[in-house]
Design a protein around this motif. Sequence first.
Motif, PDB file in Angstrom:
ATOM      1  N   ILE A 287       0.846  -1.198   0.000  1.00 17.58           N
ATOM      2  CA  ILE A 287       0.000   0.000   0.000  1.00 17.58           C
ATOM      3  C   ILE A 287       0.879   1.245   0.000  1.00 17.58           C
ATOM      4  CG2 ILE A 287      -1.899   1.209   1.130  1.00 17.58           C
ATOM      5  CD1 ILE A 287      -2.703  -1.414   2.443  1.00 17.58           C
ATOM      6  N   ASP A 288       1.938   1.221   0.813  1.00 20.53           N
ATOM      7  CA  ASP A 288       2.872   2.353   0.845  1.00 20.53           C
ATOM      8  C   ASP A 288       3.434   2.646  -0.539  1.00 20.53           C
ATOM      9  OD1 ASP A 288       2.606   2.766   3.580  1.00 20.53           O
ATOM     10  OD2 ASP A 288       4.358   1.557   4.114  1.00 20.53           O
ATOM     11  N   GLU A 289       3.671   1.588  -1.309  1.00 22.86           N
ATOM     12  CA  GLU A 289       4.257   1.736  -2.645  1.00 22.86           C
ATOM     13  C   GLU A 289       3.224   2.081  -3.712  1.00 22.86           C
ATOM     14  OE1 GLU A 289       6.262  -1.934  -3.382  1.00 22.86           O
ATOM     15  OE2 GLU A 289       7.484  -1.773  -1.554  1.00 22.86           O
ATOM     16  N   GLY A 290       1.940   2.129  -3.327  1.00 21.08           N
ATOM     17  CA  GLY A 290       0.891   2.463  -4.281  1.00 21.08           C
ATOM     18  C   GLY A 290       0.436   1.312  -5.143  1.00 21.08           C
ATOM     19  N   LYS A 291       0.872   0.081  -4.810  1.00 20.24           N
ATOM     20  CA  LYS A 291       0.489  -1.078  -5.612  1.00 20.24           C
ATOM     21  C   LYS A 291      -0.920  -1.570  -5.275  1.00 20.24           C
ATOM     22  CE  LYS A 291       5.234  -2.693  -6.270  1.00 20.24           C
ATOM     23  NZ  LYS A 291       6.212  -3.788  -6.009  1.00 20.24           N
ATOM     24  N   ILE A 292      -1.383  -1.258  -4.082  1.00 18.21           N
ATOM     25  CA  ILE A 292      -2.726  -1.622  -3.639  1.00 18.21           C
ATOM     26  C   ILE A 292      -3.363  -0.373  -3.057  1.00 18.21           C
ATOM     27  CG2 ILE A 292      -4.070  -2.957  -1.953  1.00 18.21           C
ATOM     28  CD1 ILE A 292      -1.976  -5.155  -2.166  1.00 18.21           C
ATOM     29  N   ARG A 293      -4.634  -0.147  -3.358  1.00 15.93           N
ATOM     30  CA  ARG A 293      -5.323   1.037  -2.850  1.00 15.93           C
ATOM     31  C   ARG A 293      -6.786   0.696  -2.602  1.00 15.93           C
ATOM     32  NH1 ARG A 293      -3.050   6.066  -3.035  1.00 15.93           N
ATOM     33  NH2 ARG A 293      -4.412   7.752  -2.317  1.00 15.93           N
ATOM     34  N   PRO A 294      -7.331   1.098  -1.469  1.00 19.34           N
ATOM     35  CA  PRO A 294      -8.757   0.851  -1.236  1.00 19.34           C
ATOM     36  C   PRO A 294      -9.602   1.620  -2.244  1.00 19.34           C
ATOM     37  CG  PRO A 294      -7.878   2.363   0.408  1.00 19.34           C
ATOM     38  CD  PRO A 294      -6.705   1.840  -0.358  1.00 19.34           C
ATOM     39  N   GLN A 295     -10.664   0.998  -2.669  1.00 18.40           N
ATOM     40  CA  GLN A 295     -11.561   1.600  -3.654  1.00 18.40           C
ATOM     41  C   GLN A 295     -12.751   2.211  -2.918  1.00 18.40           C
ATOM     42  OE1 GLN A 295     -10.464   1.388  -7.096  1.00 18.40           O
ATOM     43  NE2 GLN A 295      -8.734   0.787  -5.794  1.00 18.40           N
ATOM     44  N   ILE A 296     -12.871   3.530  -2.940  1.00 17.34           N
ATOM     45  CA  ILE A 296     -13.943   4.223  -2.223  1.00 17.34           C
ATOM     46  C   ILE A 296     -15.087   4.513  -3.190  1.00 17.34           C
ATOM     47  CG2 ILE A 296     -14.563   6.180  -0.764  1.00 17.34           C
ATOM     48  CD1 ILE A 296     -12.426   4.346   0.443  1.00 17.34           C
ATOM     49  N   ALA A 297     -16.249   3.919  -2.916  1.00 18.73           N
ATOM     50  CA  ALA A 297     -17.420   4.124  -3.771  1.00 18.73           C
ATOM     51  C   ALA A 297     -18.148   5.415  -3.428  1.00 18.73           C
ATOM     52  CB  ALA A 297     -18.379   2.940  -3.631  1.00 18.73           C
ATOM     53  N   ALA A 298     -18.280   5.701  -2.121  1.00 19.17           N
ATOM     54  CA  ALA A 298     -19.039   6.878  -1.690  1.00 19.17           C
ATOM     55  C   ALA A 298     -18.742   7.154  -0.229  1.00 19.17           C
ATOM     56  CB  ALA A 298     -20.539   6.655  -1.880  1.00 19.17           C
ATOM     57  N   THR A 299     -18.910   8.414   0.163  1.00 21.03           N
ATOM     58  CA  THR A 299     -18.823   8.802   1.569  1.00 21.03           C
ATOM     59  C   THR A 299     -20.125   9.487   1.969  1.00 21.03           C
ATOM     60  OG1 THR A 299     -17.821  10.952   1.085  1.00 21.03           O
ATOM     61  CG2 THR A 299     -16.320   9.090   1.444  1.00 21.03           C
ATOM     62  N   PHE A 300     -20.488   9.336   3.240  1.00 21.49           N
ATOM     63  CA  PHE A 300     -21.685   9.944   3.793  1.00 21.49           C
ATOM     64  C   PHE A 300     -21.355  10.506   5.174  1.00 21.49           C
ATOM     65  CE2 PHE A 300     -23.227   6.770   0.859  1.00 21.49           C
ATOM     66  CZ  PHE A 300     -24.384   7.309   0.303  1.00 21.49           C
ATOM     67  N   PRO A 301     -21.882  11.684   5.518  1.00 20.68           N
ATOM     68  CA  PRO A 301     -21.726  12.135   6.898  1.00 20.68           C
ATOM     69  C   PRO A 301     -22.466  11.191   7.845  1.00 20.68           C
ATOM     70  CG  PRO A 301     -23.203  13.590   5.680  1.00 20.68           C
ATOM     71  CD  PRO A 301     -22.614  12.647   4.684  1.00 20.68           C
ATOM     72  N   LEU A 302     -22.011  11.152   9.100  1.00 18.24           N
ATOM     73  CA  LEU A 302     -22.554  10.204  10.076  1.00 18.24           C
ATOM     74  C   LEU A 302     -24.076  10.254  10.134  1.00 18.24           C
ATOM     75  CD1 LEU A 302     -21.885   8.156  12.393  1.00 18.24           C
ATOM     76  CD2 LEU A 302     -21.936  10.128  13.947  1.00 18.24           C
ATOM     77  N   GLU A 303     -24.637  11.459  10.100  1.00 24.92           N
ATOM     78  CA  GLU A 303     -26.087  11.593  10.249  1.00 24.92           C
ATOM     79  C   GLU A 303     -26.864  11.030   9.061  1.00 24.92           C
ATOM     80  OE1 GLU A 303     -24.391  15.725   9.086  1.00 24.92           O
ATOM     81  OE2 GLU A 303     -23.847  14.027  10.393  1.00 24.92           O
ATOM     82  N   ASN A 304     -26.169  10.772   7.953  1.00 23.81           N
ATOM     83  CA  ASN A 304     -26.824  10.193   6.768  1.00 23.81           C
ATOM     84  C   ASN A 304     -26.553   8.700   6.643  1.00 23.81           C
ATOM     85  OD1 ASN A 304     -27.674  12.768   6.244  1.00 23.81           O
ATOM     86  ND2 ASN A 304     -26.411  13.077   4.424  1.00 23.81           N
ATOM     87  N   VAL A 305     -26.360   8.045   7.787  1.00 20.02           N
ATOM     88  CA  VAL A 305     -26.014   6.627   7.790  1.00 20.02           C
ATOM     89  C   VAL A 305     -27.088   5.781   7.118  1.00 20.02           C
ATOM     90  CG1 VAL A 305     -26.992   6.251  10.093  1.00 20.02           C
ATOM     91  CG2 VAL A 305     -25.217   4.709   9.242  1.00 20.02           C
ATOM     92  N   ALA A 306     -28.356   6.173   7.216  1.00 19.62           N
ATOM     93  CA  ALA A 306     -29.422   5.386   6.581  1.00 19.62           C
ATOM     94  C   ALA A 306     -29.235   5.336   5.069  1.00 19.62           C
ATOM     95  CB  ALA A 306     -30.787   5.966   6.934  1.00 19.62           C
ATOM     96  N   ASP A 307     -28.831   6.467   4.477  1.00 27.56           N
ATOM     97  CA  ASP A 307     -28.591   6.479   3.026  1.00 27.56           C
ATOM     98  C   ASP A 307     -27.400   5.594   2.670  1.00 27.56           C
ATOM     99  OD1 ASP A 307     -30.699   8.245   2.522  1.00 27.56           O
ATOM    100  OD2 ASP A 307     -29.426  10.014   2.783  1.00 27.56           O
ATOM    101  N   ALA A 308     -26.387   5.584   3.529  1.00 28.27           N
ATOM    102  CA  ALA A 308     -25.223   4.728   3.288  1.00 28.27           C
ATOM    103  C   ALA A 308     -25.620   3.253   3.315  1.00 28.27           C
ATOM    104  CB  ALA A 308     -24.146   5.013   4.330  1.00 28.27           C
ATOM    105  N   HIS A 309     -26.479   2.876   4.263  1.00 25.95           N
ATOM    106  CA  HIS A 309     -26.932   1.483   4.342  1.00 25.95           C
ATOM    107  C   HIS A 309     -27.793   1.125   3.128  1.00 25.95           C
ATOM    108  CE1 HIS A 309     -26.179  -0.220   8.590  1.00 25.95           C
ATOM    109  NE2 HIS A 309     -25.265   0.694   8.324  1.00 25.95           N
ATOM    110  N   ARG A 310     -28.613   2.069   2.689  1.00 22.56           N
ATOM    111  CA  ARG A 310     -29.436   1.791   1.495  1.00 22.56           C
ATOM    112  C   ARG A 310     -28.562   1.533   0.276  1.00 22.56           C
ATOM    113  NH1 ARG A 310     -32.447   6.263   3.843  1.00 22.56           N
ATOM    114  NH2 ARG A 310     -34.309   5.416   4.882  1.00 22.56           N
ATOM    115  N   LEU A 311     -27.493   2.306   0.128  1.00 26.93           N
ATOM    116  CA  LEU A 311     -26.579   2.071  -0.992  1.00 26.93           C
ATOM    117  C   LEU A 311     -25.926   0.702  -0.868  1.00 26.93           C
ATOM    118  CD1 LEU A 311     -25.068   2.917  -3.525  1.00 26.93           C
ATOM    119  CD2 LEU A 311     -23.420   4.137  -2.058  1.00 26.93           C
ATOM    120  N   MET A 312     -25.485   0.349   0.335  1.00 22.88           N
ATOM    121  CA  MET A 312     -24.884  -0.973   0.544  1.00 22.88           C
ATOM    122  C   MET A 312     -25.857  -2.079   0.155  1.00 22.88           C
ATOM    123  SD  MET A 312     -22.467  -3.091   1.735  1.00 22.88           S
ATOM    124  CE  MET A 312     -21.316  -2.245   2.825  1.00 22.88           C
ATOM    125  N   GLU A 313     -27.100  -1.957   0.578  1.00 22.16           N
ATOM    126  CA  GLU A 313     -28.089  -3.000   0.306  1.00 22.16           C
ATOM    127  C   GLU A 313     -28.490  -3.058  -1.154  1.00 22.16           C
ATOM    128  OE1 GLU A 313     -30.972  -3.852   3.780  1.00 22.16           O
ATOM    129  OE2 GLU A 313     -30.478  -1.730   4.002  1.00 22.16           O
TER     130      GLU A 313
END
Length: 325
Positions: A287-313
Amino acid sequence: MRYIDLPEHGGPEVMQLAEREKPQPASGEVLIKVVAAGINRPDIVQRMGFYPPPPGASPIMGLEVAGEIVAVGDGVERWKEGDTVCALANGGGYAEYVAVPASQCLPVPKGLSLVEAAALPETFFTVWSNVFDRAGLKAGEILLVHGGSSGIGTTAIQLAHNFGARVFATAGSAEKCAACEALGAEKAINYKNDDYVEVVREATGGHGADVILDMVGGDYIDRNIQLAAKDGRIVNIAYLQGASVQVNMLPVMLKRLTLTGSTLRPQSAQVKAAIAGALESKVWPLIDEGKIRPQIAATFPLENVADAHRLMESSGHIGKIVLTL
């Protein structure tokens, strides 16, 4: 502190933003001021009432975080106040503060934001312990990853590819298949259009898959057994399509197959510490070398956790979904 309360089980709407006292670190723990928290499929199952926290764990959802250490418990030597870390939590991640065992913390890899770092622990611990520890994947072997565009899938593809395996994946759209191949899959199969058993057999000259990582279950259980190579290992980490099926077990004997699986959360602190050590020595440099990187689909503020769960589902995402605080 603010946190996400779960007053009852049910759909995403049951989660509520609430206030409570922040936890204090016990002996061997650190207290993290959370900047970001990853969302994982077990959170959905816990919210629905089918995955209770193990004894002694926080009832608050959230199994991985990144942030700043603001207090350390007795006996903690490696970490100090002000250190930024990512950590595998035993629960409690959907909150402004969480206490976690110091042995389950890892440094934030070079070049990653805290949002990206929060997407590492649960999936990397899970993939390493199942694909490399339990299934013993080796360079040159063939790995099939189901759910290739998920957080687990995108992690497994990158890890296996970087450790010299041939990787195949299944996913449910052309876009998701393209993402899998961009991350290192030799071939991604759209399971809606093609039979992955036939495709992988043809691509491997009839050899099949040495290791199969499955979170689908259902009719995949029998098909995985059909596809597995001699001395193959099949690892189940979930059964989204069901765990009760009728299966012909004769090929398990004839091909000397190993059927295994695990869940991460109930395992001991010692086991999790050992996984953390393996990741830091063998995977974090990649990861330090940039060969592996987490893939971020979306971010949500904490208070919008319901929308984050809906996207997951909805399974409409590629990679990880992260809450920000």
